[in-house]
Design a protein around this motif. Structure first.
Motif, PDB file in Angstrom:
ATOM      1  N   ARG A  48     -14.437   5.393  -7.854  1.00 34.38           N
ATOM      2  CA  ARG A  48     -13.207   5.622  -8.757  1.00 34.38           C
ATOM      3  C   ARG A  48     -12.835   4.224  -9.632  1.00 34.38           C
ATOM      4  N   TRP A  49     -12.632   4.279 -10.833  1.00 38.61           N
ATOM      5  CA  TRP A  49     -12.286   3.089 -11.457  1.00 38.61           C
ATOM      6  C   TRP A  49     -10.784   2.875 -11.704  1.00 38.61           C
ATOM      7  N   PHE A  50     -10.249   1.841 -11.385  1.00 38.71           N
ATOM      8  CA  PHE A  50      -8.927   1.218 -11.877  1.00 38.71           C
ATOM      9  C   PHE A  50      -9.088   0.256 -13.083  1.00 38.71           C
ATOM     10  N   ASP A  51      -7.864   0.289 -13.811  1.00 34.91           N
ATOM     11  CA  ASP A  51      -8.059  -0.370 -15.320  1.00 34.91           C
ATOM     12  C   ASP A  51      -7.757  -2.038 -14.668  1.00 34.91           C
ATOM     13  N   SER A  52      -7.301  -2.411 -13.566  1.00 42.37           N
ATOM     14  CA  SER A  52      -6.916  -3.626 -13.220  1.00 42.37           C
ATOM     15  C   SER A  52      -6.997  -3.873 -11.669  1.00 42.37           C
ATOM     16  N   MET A  53      -7.177  -5.200 -11.410  1.00 43.97           N
ATOM     17  CA  MET A  53      -7.164  -5.395 -10.079  1.00 43.97           C
ATOM     18  C   MET A  53      -5.775  -5.353  -9.400  1.00 43.97           C
ATOM     19  N   ALA A  54      -4.575  -5.538 -10.351  1.00 45.39           N
ATOM     20  CA  ALA A  54      -3.482  -5.420 -10.010  1.00 45.39           C
ATOM     21  C   ALA A  54      -3.063  -3.807  -9.431  1.00 45.39           C
ATOM     22  N   GLU A  55      -3.605  -3.120 -10.451  1.00 49.53           N
ATOM     23  CA  GLU A  55      -3.219  -1.549 -10.250  1.00 49.53           C
ATOM     24  C   GLU A  55      -4.107  -0.942  -9.026  1.00 49.53           C
ATOM     25  N   LEU A  56      -4.994  -1.819  -8.609  1.00 53.68           N
ATOM     26  CA  LEU A  56      -5.840  -1.040  -7.445  1.00 53.68           C
ATOM     27  C   LEU A  56      -5.207  -1.843  -6.353  1.00 53.68           C
ATOM     28  N   GLY A  57      -4.682  -3.104  -6.422  1.00 57.61           N
ATOM     29  CA  GLY A  57      -3.885  -3.597  -5.132  1.00 57.61           C
ATOM     30  C   GLY A  57      -2.817  -2.729  -4.898  1.00 57.61           C
ATOM     31  N   LYS A  58      -2.143  -2.158  -5.937  1.00 60.41           N
ATOM     32  CA  LYS A  58      -0.969  -1.409  -5.668  1.00 60.41           C
ATOM     33  C   LYS A  58      -1.175   0.086  -5.178  1.00 60.41           C
ATOM     34  N   GLU A  59      -2.291   0.557  -5.522  1.00 62.13           N
ATOM     35  CA  GLU A  59      -2.786   1.748  -5.080  1.00 62.13           C
ATOM     36  C   GLU A  59      -3.164   1.501  -3.714  1.00 62.13           C
ATOM     37  N   CYS A  60      -3.459   0.283  -3.076  1.00 59.65           N
ATOM     38  CA  CYS A  60      -3.960   0.065  -1.700  1.00 59.65           C
ATOM     39  C   CYS A  60      -2.911  -0.309  -0.994  1.00 59.65           C
ATOM     40  N   GLY A  61      -1.619  -0.270  -1.624  1.00 59.63           N
ATOM     41  CA  GLY A  61      -0.407  -0.808  -0.658  1.00 59.63           C
ATOM     42  C   GLY A  61      -0.294  -2.185  -0.451  1.00 59.63           C
ATOM     43  N   ILE A  62      -0.867  -3.013  -1.183  1.00 61.23           N
ATOM     44  CA  ILE A  62      -0.909  -4.537  -1.187  1.00 61.23           C
ATOM     45  C   ILE A  62      -0.197  -5.303  -2.424  1.00 61.23           C
ATOM     46  N   ASP A  63       0.383  -6.568  -2.087  1.00 59.71           N
ATOM     47  CA  ASP A  63       1.224  -7.041  -3.442  1.00 59.71           C
ATOM     48  C   ASP A  63       0.262  -8.020  -4.106  1.00 59.71           C
ATOM     49  N   VAL A  64      -1.027  -7.841  -3.874  1.00 56.18           N
ATOM     50  CA  VAL A  64      -1.680  -8.833  -4.670  1.00 56.18           C
ATOM     51  C   VAL A  64      -3.272  -7.921  -5.405  1.00 56.18           C
ATOM     52  N   GLY A  65      -3.703  -8.345  -6.266  1.00 62.17           N
ATOM     53  CA  GLY A  65      -4.884  -7.613  -6.912  1.00 62.17           C
ATOM     54  C   GLY A  65      -6.064  -7.430  -5.718  1.00 62.17           C
ATOM     55  N   ALA A  66      -6.900  -6.535  -6.127  1.00 59.17           N
ATOM     56  CA  ALA A  66      -8.007  -6.521  -5.171  1.00 59.17           C
ATOM     57  C   ALA A  66      -9.100  -5.823  -6.243  1.00 59.17           C
ATOM     58  N   ALA A  67     -10.399  -6.603  -6.004  1.00 56.23           N
ATOM     59  CA  ALA A  67     -11.677  -6.117  -7.121  1.00 56.23           C
ATOM     60  C   ALA A  67     -11.978  -4.928  -6.599  1.00 56.23           C
ATOM     61  N   MET A  68     -12.282  -4.749  -5.192  1.00 57.10           N
ATOM     62  CA  MET A  68     -12.911  -3.217  -4.905  1.00 57.10           C
ATOM     63  C   MET A  68     -12.165  -3.143  -3.462  1.00 57.10           C
ATOM     64  N   ALA A  69     -12.241  -1.711  -3.133  1.00 57.41           N
ATOM     65  CA  ALA A  69     -12.067  -1.286  -1.867  1.00 57.41           C
ATOM     66  C   ALA A  69     -12.664  -0.102  -1.486  1.00 57.41           C
ATOM     67  N   ALA A  70     -13.071   0.299  -0.046  1.00 57.29           N
ATOM     68  CA  ALA A  70     -13.658   1.454   0.415  1.00 57.29           C
ATOM     69  C   ALA A  70     -12.605   2.196   0.818  1.00 57.29           C
ATOM     70  N   VAL A  71     -12.636   3.507   0.846  1.00 55.67           N
ATOM     71  CA  VAL A  71     -11.921   4.221   1.384  1.00 55.67           C
ATOM     72  C   VAL A  71     -12.576   5.046   2.411  1.00 55.67           C
ATOM     73  N   VAL A  72     -11.734   5.098   3.722  1.00 54.07           N
ATOM     74  CA  VAL A  72     -12.318   5.485   4.774  1.00 54.07           C
ATOM     75  C   VAL A  72     -11.201   6.646   5.405  1.00 54.07           C
ATOM     76  N   LEU A  73     -11.957   7.485   6.366  1.00 53.09           N
ATOM     77  CA  LEU A  73     -10.869   8.203   7.151  1.00 53.09           C
ATOM     78  C   LEU A  73     -10.147   7.511   8.177  1.00 53.09           C
ATOM     79  N   ASP A  74      -8.863   7.985   8.266  1.00 59.24           N
ATOM     80  CA  ASP A  74      -7.835   7.367   9.131  1.00 59.24           C
ATOM     81  C   ASP A  74      -8.457   7.170  10.576  1.00 59.24           C
ATOM     82  N   GLU A  75      -8.366   6.077  11.056  1.00 60.38           N
ATOM     83  CA  GLU A  75      -8.759   6.181  12.340  1.00 60.38           C
ATOM     84  C   GLU A  75      -7.833   6.332  13.394  1.00 60.38           C
TER      85      GLU A  75
END
Length: 76
Positions: A48-75
Motif C-alpha cells: 500500500r502506497w502513501f503519498d508522504s513519509m509524514a502520512e505513513l508515520g501518522k498511519e503508524c501512530g508515530i510523530d515522525v515520518g517513515a519510509a516504510m512499515a510492515a503490517v503484522v498480526l497483533d502478538e
C-alpha cells in the motif's frame, strides 16, 4: 494489526515471512524502497502506497515520518 516501522524492521519482518502487508511512502528514497517492493510482490505480500513519509508515520501512530512499515498480526 501492528506495525514494524522503518527499513530494517520491515526487511526483517518480510524475510521472516511475518508481514501480511507492506506500507511504502512515495517520497522515500527509491534506493531503500525498490528492493522491499520487489520482494513483497515476489512473496505475494500486498503493498500500500502513501503519498508522504509524514502520512505513513501518522498511519503508524508515530510523530515522525517513515519510509516504510510492515503490517503484522497483533502478538497476543
Amino acid at each position: 494489526m501492528a506495525y514494524k516501522i522503518g527499513t530494517k524492521q520491515t526487511t526483517k519482518t518480510l524475510e521472516s515471512r511475518q508481514a501480511i502487508g507492506v506500507y511504502v511512502a512515495r517520497d522515500a528514497d527509491p534506493k531503500l524502497t525498490r528492493g522491499i517492493v520487489a520482494q513483497s510482490e515476489k512473496d505475494g505480500v500486498p503493498v500500500r502506497w502513501f503519498d508522504s513519509m509524514a502520512e505513513l508515520g501518522k498511519e503508524c501512530g508515530i510523530d515522525v515520518g517513515a519510509a516504510m512499515a510492515a503490517v503484522v498480526l497483533d502478538e497476543k
